[in-house]
Design an enzyme around this catalytic site. Structure first.
Site, mmCIF file in Angstrom:
data_model
loop_
_atom_site.group_PDB
_atom_site.id
_atom_site.type_symbol
_atom_site.label_atom_id
_atom_site.label_comp_id
_atom_site.label_asym_id
_atom_site.label_seq_id
_atom_site.Cartn_x
_atom_site.Cartn_y
_atom_site.Cartn_z
ATOM 1 N N HIS A 151 11.675 -2.687 10.592
ATOM 2 C CA HIS A 151 12.710 -3.700 10.786
ATOM 3 C C HIS A 151 12.770 -4.193 12.238
ATOM 4 C CE1 HIS A 151 14.555 -2.010 6.844
ATOM 5 N NE2 HIS A 151 13.648 -2.928 6.603
ATOM 6 N N HIS A 198 8.293 -6.902 -1.767
ATOM 7 C CA HIS A 198 8.849 -5.629 -2.263
ATOM 8 C C HIS A 198 10.203 -5.442 -1.571
ATOM 9 C CE1 HIS A 198 4.563 -5.223 -3.075
ATOM 10 N NE2 HIS A 198 4.809 -4.197 -3.880
ATOM 11 N N SER A 237 15.349 -5.059 4.132
ATOM 12 C CA SER A 237 14.631 -6.226 4.665
ATOM 13 C C SER A 237 15.186 -7.564 4.175
ATOM 14 C CB SER A 237 13.133 -6.105 4.363
ATOM 15 O OG SER A 237 12.886 -5.942 2.992
ATOM 16 N N GLU A 273 11.480 -8.082 -6.517
ATOM 17 C CA GLU A 273 11.721 -6.658 -6.758
ATOM 18 C C GLU A 273 11.442 -6.379 -8.234
ATOM 19 O OE1 GLU A 273 12.439 -3.726 -5.058
ATOM 20 O OE2 GLU A 273 12.375 -2.916 -7.101
ATOM 21 N N ASP A 299 6.741 -8.834 -10.187
ATOM 22 C CA ASP A 299 5.729 -8.177 -9.359
ATOM 23 C C ASP A 299 5.494 -9.007 -8.088
ATOM 24 O OD1 ASP A 299 2.752 -6.427 -10.083
ATOM 25 O OD2 ASP A 299 3.109 -7.581 -8.270
ATOM 26 N N GLY A 300 5.684 -8.370 -6.950
ATOM 27 C CA GLY A 300 5.562 -9.083 -5.677
ATOM 28 C C GLY A 300 4.142 -9.520 -5.363
ATOM 29 N N ASP A 330 5.762 -4.649 1.581
ATOM 30 C CA ASP A 330 6.279 -3.310 1.897
ATOM 31 C C ASP A 330 6.326 -2.453 0.631
ATOM 32 O OD1 ASP A 330 7.576 -1.156 3.086
ATOM 33 O OD2 ASP A 330 9.570 -2.074 2.915
HETATM 34 C C1 LIG Z 1 9.683 0.500 0.380
HETATM 35 S S1 LIG Z 1 10.735 -0.204 -0.801
HETATM 36 C C2 LIG Z 1 11.203 -1.735 -0.106
HETATM 37 C C3 LIG Z 1 12.128 -1.654 1.040
HETATM 38 C C4 LIG Z 1 12.503 -2.985 1.630
HETATM 39 N N1 LIG Z 1 11.324 -3.825 1.874
HETATM 40 C C5 LIG Z 1 13.246 -2.819 2.928
HETATM 41 O O1 LIG Z 1 12.609 -2.842 3.995
HETATM 42 O O2 LIG Z 1 14.469 -2.677 2.892
HETATM 43 C C6 LIG Z 1 9.622 -0.728 -2.052
HETATM 44 C C7 LIG Z 1 10.293 -1.452 -3.216
HETATM 45 O O3 LIG Z 1 9.282 -2.092 -4.010
HETATM 46 C C8 LIG Z 1 9.643 -2.015 -5.369
HETATM 47 N N2 LIG Z 1 8.383 -2.235 -6.102
HETATM 48 C C9 LIG Z 1 7.433 -1.337 -6.478
HETATM 49 N N3 LIG Z 1 6.350 -1.977 -6.982
HETATM 50 C C10 LIG Z 1 6.617 -3.313 -6.916
HETATM 51 C C11 LIG Z 1 5.885 -4.489 -7.240
HETATM 52 N N4 LIG Z 1 4.639 -4.417 -7.758
HETATM 53 N N5 LIG Z 1 6.462 -5.691 -7.019
HETATM 54 C C12 LIG Z 1 7.720 -5.780 -6.498
HETATM 55 N N6 LIG Z 1 8.460 -4.700 -6.158
HETATM 56 C C13 LIG Z 1 7.915 -3.485 -6.356
HETATM 57 C C14 LIG Z 1 10.297 -0.669 -5.509
HETATM 58 O O4 LIG Z 1 11.161 -0.641 -6.622
HETATM 59 C C15 LIG Z 1 11.052 -0.556 -4.167
HETATM 60 O O5 LIG Z 1 12.361 -1.044 -4.300
#
Ligand SMILES: C[S@@+](CC[C@H](N)C(=O)[O-])C[C@H]1O[C@@H](n2cnc3c(N)ncnc32)[C@H](O)[C@@H]1O
Length: 286
Positions: A18, A41, A99, A117, A142-143, A168
């Site tokens: 961050h 993500h 984020s 997400e 899916d991101g 992320d």
């Molecule tokens: C490390 S965390 C994200 C934290 C966030 N970026 C932050 O900095 O506050 C990863 C997130 O990605 C989600 N996730 C997992 N696989 C994913 C995908 N293929 N596409 C989107 N989100 C996904 C998980 O549910 C989780 O909430």
């Protein structure tokens, strides 16, 4: 998918991620022209620090909470502490902004955020958080696929010439994650070559990261920078010993301020054997 970011909110990895994220947003805000951010993500956007999952692990104690007691810090770190404090009552740290919330707080009227997400409950929480903010679009999807679907970004009549893609992922299955990250970077560069791209990556055993960093250095971009915060020696495959941010097309001259910021973070949060390292993986030749 078992990952829940609430267990880790505000830990040393979030601090690094961050601090760097806000430095990138700060660079984008220096010009009036609108910018677009894709957060692939996003998580749920906001985490309680004093209760629930975050309290069970106490990871923030060695991250943001430890940092809050440190003496004068470099401007990039102070800016991060101010951004987190803006989501809390004066003098208390109860809530940690994820984020998408940090990004949304940095947007101006002309800027836009798309936050993806995959986990339905997390996506629902994110949707509720941004219900009143027309600048933010939440996608329960899916991101990685969103990179292909949402880039190059448009909003109404606006095509965004500038912006950022933040990747992320949870790295639950590390072997599977790195190829997907690299493919997303290649896709983003093909579709939106002028964007900045930022990837967070975990550091357990430093040497196992070499193939990923070597492949990243071969991306079709002019510049690739890696900035790393090592909390302790990177010699155990089981512990999160530190983390890094891979930056493709980083802002002009950001490396010095990131080196200063990560050095201060290493001193404030590190154990024996801590270090910070900011390295060009690919640099423009004059
Ligand atoms: C490390 S965390 C994200 C934290 C966030 N970026 C932050 O900095 O506050 C990863 C997130 O990605 C989600 N996730 C997992 N696989 C994913 C995908 N293929 N596409 C989107 N989100 C996904 C998980 O549910 C989780 O909430």
């Amino acid at each position: 998918m078992n990952y829940r970011h609430a267990f880790h909110a505000g830990n040393h990895a979030d601090v690094l991620k961050h601090v760097v994220l806000l430095a990138l947003l700060d660079a984008l805000r220096r010009k009036e022209a609108p910018f677009f951010v894709l957060d692939t993500h996003a998580g749920r956007g906001r985490y309680a620090l004093a209760e629930g999952d975050a309290r069970k692990t106490g990871e923030a104690d060695q991250g943001i909470l430890r940092l809050s007691g440190a003496a004068k810090l470099p401007e990039a770190v102070e800016a991060y502490l101010r951004a987190v404090a803006a989501h809390n009552p004066p003098g208390r740290l109860q809530t940690y902004p994820g984020s998408p919330l940090l990004i949304a707080s940095a947007l101006r009227a002309q800027d836009r955020l798309a936050a993806c997400e995959l986990q339905p409950q997390e996506a629902e929480a994110l949707r509720t958080l941004f219900a009143g903010d027309a600048r933010v679009a939440v996608h329960a999807r899916d991101g990685y696929e969103a990179v292909g679907a949402l880039l190059p970004p448009r909003a109404g009549n606006t095509a965004f010439a500038r912006g950022l893609v933040l990747i992320d992922p949870p790295y639950e299955a590390q072997d599977a994650e790195y190829p997907r990250v690299l493919q997303a970077l290649r896709d983003a560069l093909r579709l939106w070559p002028q964007a900045m791209l930022a990837v967070w990556y975990p550091i357990k055993q430093g040497r196992s990261l070499r193939p990923f960093l070597r492949k990243a250095s071969g991306l079709a971009a002019k510049t690739v920078l890696a900035t790393e915060l090592h909390i302790r020696p990177d010699d155990s495959p089981l512990r999160l010993n530190g983390s890094g941010m891979l930056l493709v097309n980083p802002p002009w001259r950001i490396e010095q301020s990131l080196a200063t910021a990560t050095a201060a973070l290493a001193s404030a949060l590190g154990e024996a054997g801590h270090r910070a390292e900011t390295t060009w993986l690919k640099q423009e030749t004059a």
